[in-house]
Design a protein around this motif. Sequence first.
Motif, PDB file in Angstrom:
ATOM      1  N   GLN A 219       0.824  -1.212   0.000  1.00  0.00           N
ATOM      2  CA  GLN A 219       0.000   0.000   0.000  1.00  0.00           C
ATOM      3  C   GLN A 219       0.855   1.258   0.000  1.00  0.00           C
ATOM      4  N   ARG A 220       1.932   1.243   0.781  1.00  0.00           N
ATOM      5  CA  ARG A 220       2.839   2.393   0.815  1.00  0.00           C
ATOM      6  C   ARG A 220       3.513   2.578  -0.543  1.00  0.00           C
ATOM      7  N   LEU A 221       3.944   1.499  -1.163  1.00  0.00           N
ATOM      8  CA  LEU A 221       4.572   1.576  -2.479  1.00  0.00           C
ATOM      9  C   LEU A 221       3.582   2.085  -3.522  1.00  0.00           C
ATOM     10  N   GLU A 222       2.337   1.667  -3.414  1.00  0.00           N
ATOM     11  CA  GLU A 222       1.306   2.132  -4.347  1.00  0.00           C
ATOM     12  C   GLU A 222       1.097   3.634  -4.216  1.00  0.00           C
ATOM     13  N   ASN A 223       1.050   4.131  -2.987  1.00  0.00           N
ATOM     14  CA  ASN A 223       0.867   5.563  -2.773  1.00  0.00           C
ATOM     15  C   ASN A 223       2.039   6.366  -3.335  1.00  0.00           C
ATOM     16  N   HIS A 276      -7.395   7.529 -13.100  1.00  0.00           N
ATOM     17  CA  HIS A 276      -8.817   7.271 -12.856  1.00  0.00           C
ATOM     18  C   HIS A 276      -8.994   5.945 -12.114  1.00  0.00           C
ATOM     19  N   ALA A 277      -8.237   4.930 -12.529  1.00  0.00           N
ATOM     20  CA  ALA A 277      -8.339   3.622 -11.865  1.00  0.00           C
ATOM     21  C   ALA A 277      -7.911   3.714 -10.411  1.00  0.00           C
ATOM     22  N   ARG A 278      -6.856   4.489 -10.165  1.00  0.00           N
ATOM     23  CA  ARG A 278      -6.369   4.642  -8.792  1.00  0.00           C
ATOM     24  C   ARG A 278      -7.400   5.351  -7.920  1.00  0.00           C
ATOM     25  N   ALA A 279      -8.191   6.235  -8.539  1.00  0.00           N
ATOM     26  CA  ALA A 279      -9.221   6.938  -7.787  1.00  0.00           C
ATOM     27  C   ALA A 279     -10.459   6.072  -7.549  1.00  0.00           C
ATOM     28  N   THR A 280     -10.550   4.958  -8.271  1.00  0.00           N
ATOM     29  CA  THR A 280     -11.658   4.028  -8.107  1.00  0.00           C
ATOM     30  C   THR A 280     -11.208   2.880  -7.226  1.00  0.00           C
ATOM     31  N   ARG A 281     -11.880   2.686  -6.103  1.00  0.00           N
ATOM     32  CA  ARG A 281     -11.406   1.709  -5.126  1.00  0.00           C
ATOM     33  C   ARG A 281     -11.272   0.307  -5.719  1.00  0.00           C
ATOM     34  N   GLY A 282     -12.167  -0.075  -6.611  1.00  0.00           N
ATOM     35  CA  GLY A 282     -12.105  -1.420  -7.164  1.00  0.00           C
ATOM     36  C   GLY A 282     -10.893  -1.679  -8.033  1.00  0.00           C
ATOM     37  N   TRP A 283     -10.222  -0.602  -8.485  1.00  0.00           N
ATOM     38  CA  TRP A 283      -9.068  -0.771  -9.359  1.00  0.00           C
ATOM     39  C   TRP A 283      -7.764  -0.423  -8.670  1.00  0.00           C
ATOM     40  N   ARG A 284      -7.782  -0.246  -7.384  1.00  0.00           N
ATOM     41  CA  ARG A 284      -6.536   0.006  -6.672  1.00  0.00           C
ATOM     42  C   ARG A 284      -5.750  -1.287  -6.519  1.00  0.00           C
ATOM     43  N   SER A 286      -3.082  -4.108  -7.448  1.00  0.00           N
ATOM     44  CA  SER A 286      -2.352  -4.713  -8.559  1.00  0.00           C
ATOM     45  C   SER A 286      -2.823  -4.212  -9.923  1.00  0.00           C
ATOM     46  N   ARG A 287      -4.129  -3.963 -10.058  1.00  0.00           N
ATOM     47  CA  ARG A 287      -4.648  -3.523 -11.361  1.00  0.00           C
ATOM     48  C   ARG A 287      -4.066  -2.172 -11.760  1.00  0.00           C
ATOM     49  N   SER A 288      -4.067  -1.237 -10.849  1.00  0.00           N
ATOM     50  CA  SER A 288      -3.509   0.078 -11.176  1.00  0.00           C
ATOM     51  C   SER A 288      -2.008  -0.010 -11.406  1.00  0.00           C
ATOM     52  N   ALA A 289      -1.321  -0.889 -10.657  1.00  0.00           N
ATOM     53  CA  ALA A 289       0.122  -1.068 -10.848  1.00  0.00           C
ATOM     54  C   ALA A 289       0.425  -1.562 -12.258  1.00  0.00           C
ATOM     55  N   TRP A 290      -0.384  -2.487 -12.748  1.00  0.00           N
ATOM     56  CA  TRP A 290      -0.170  -2.993 -14.101  1.00  0.00           C
ATOM     57  C   TRP A 290      -0.362  -1.895 -15.148  1.00  0.00           C
ATOM     58  N   LEU A 291      -1.305  -0.986 -14.914  1.00  0.00           N
ATOM     59  CA  LEU A 291      -1.493   0.128 -15.841  1.00  0.00           C
ATOM     60  C   LEU A 291      -0.260   1.028 -15.870  1.00  0.00           C
ATOM     61  N   ALA A 292       0.348   1.272 -14.696  1.00  0.00           N
ATOM     62  CA  ALA A 292       1.562   2.090 -14.647  1.00  0.00           C
ATOM     63  C   ALA A 292       2.702   1.403 -15.389  1.00  0.00           C
ATOM     64  N   ILE A 293       2.801   0.102 -15.257  1.00  0.00           N
ATOM     65  CA  ILE A 293       3.857  -0.651 -15.946  1.00  0.00           C
ATOM     66  C   ILE A 293       3.626  -0.622 -17.457  1.00  0.00           C
ATOM     67  N   ILE A 294       2.381  -0.810 -17.876  1.00  0.00           N
ATOM     68  CA  ILE A 294       2.058  -0.736 -19.311  1.00  0.00           C
ATOM     69  C   ILE A 294       2.349   0.657 -19.853  1.00  0.00           C
ATOM     70  N   GLY A 295       2.056   1.679 -19.059  1.00  0.00           N
ATOM     71  CA  GLY A 295       2.325   3.048 -19.485  1.00  0.00           C
ATOM     72  C   GLY A 295       3.798   3.290 -19.740  1.00  0.00           C
ATOM     73  N   PHE A 296       4.662   2.818 -18.830  1.00  0.00           N
ATOM     74  CA  PHE A 296       6.095   3.026 -19.034  1.00  0.00           C
ATOM     75  C   PHE A 296       6.598   2.194 -20.204  1.00  0.00           C
ATOM     76  N   ALA A 297       6.042   0.996 -20.389  1.00  0.00           N
ATOM     77  CA  ALA A 297       6.412   0.193 -21.559  1.00  0.00           C
ATOM     78  C   ALA A 297       6.051   0.932 -22.845  1.00  0.00           C
ATOM     79  N   ALA A 298       4.905   1.642 -22.851  1.00  0.00           N
ATOM     80  CA  ALA A 298       4.512   2.431 -24.022  1.00  0.00           C
ATOM     81  C   ALA A 298       5.469   3.590 -24.243  1.00  0.00           C
ATOM     82  N   VAL A 299       5.970   4.193 -23.155  1.00  0.00           N
ATOM     83  CA  VAL A 299       6.959   5.276 -23.278  1.00  0.00           C
ATOM     84  C   VAL A 299       8.222   4.750 -23.945  1.00  0.00           C
ATOM     85  N   MET A 300       8.707   3.586 -23.500  1.00  0.00           N
ATOM     86  CA  MET A 300       9.909   2.995 -24.086  1.00  0.00           C
ATOM     87  C   MET A 300       9.676   2.588 -25.546  1.00  0.00           C
TER      88      MET A 300
END
Length: 319
Positions: A219-223, A276-284, A286-300
Amino acid sequence: MAMYALAFIAFSLDLARRSADVTAVADGMASGNAASAAAGAVAARTGDSSVATLTRPDVDAPQVEARRSPVLRVALALTVLAFLLHLTSVITRGVAAERVPWANMYEFGLTGTVLITAVYLVVLLRIDLRFLGTFITGLVLVLLGIAAVNFYVEVVPLPPALQSAWLIIHVFVASAATAFFALGFALSVLQLVQHRRQSGGADLKTLKLKFLATLPTAQRLENLAYRTNIVGFILWTFTLIAGAIWAERAWGRYWGWDTKEVWTFIIWVIYAGYIHARATRGWRGSRSAWLAIIGFAAVMFNFSVVNLFFKGLHAYSGL
């Protein structure tokens, strides 16, 4: 690169030391004596190092408080020295080119990686993220190696479209956004690993990556990842807007569905979805973490594959 490699080794030794501390605590717990678990960590105390003690936060998996060690101070010193050498290389490239040093893939790689290190060191002044040192120095080392081996080009004059003040603003802000996304990516990866450990409730004795018990909770790492990616998203939003303004100045239109423009927008959409997912409790979690990882993969992907294999008006790789 040699200094980054030494820093990477020093940070890796710190992770090994953390694992040893967890093993000492686990051995004490296995003996059935709770006091010996803390004593096992105290036995490793040296100088002004803090004591590693067994704690139980709001998770099932046990945690061990990390202590400071001389090797960690050496790793940080090497990282700062590597950053200063790295910054010098960026400045001298700019002096040689008589312009800002981020006009092609090699220069963008050189500047982008120095900003990753800069962001990491600045954040360290407020938040203790020294446990990310192995990942950050390793990532910078790999990206620098790829840039030096595969993307290096001699200094050449700028094409007409790049002879603009927007080159200074647009590309630098994009590089800064990438640096924050890289830090958020590292935190999100650790969040997933830590979440898996906490969900399994594994005890210290059977834990494979024992240093995980000394890291912050998922939870701390997610924040932390969320706060970092928010800054990157704001910078990327400005990048998108500035790019459209520059396109109108250079080509007479704000948007032309060029490949680079499309992928810049795709990255913006991914991180907007992450927020938006992070602001939605149901997507906090692992799901939101995967979106962040996909986002950085798209940057690369945008930096490498799009620049190298897709034709368009943004063909400024220099290769």
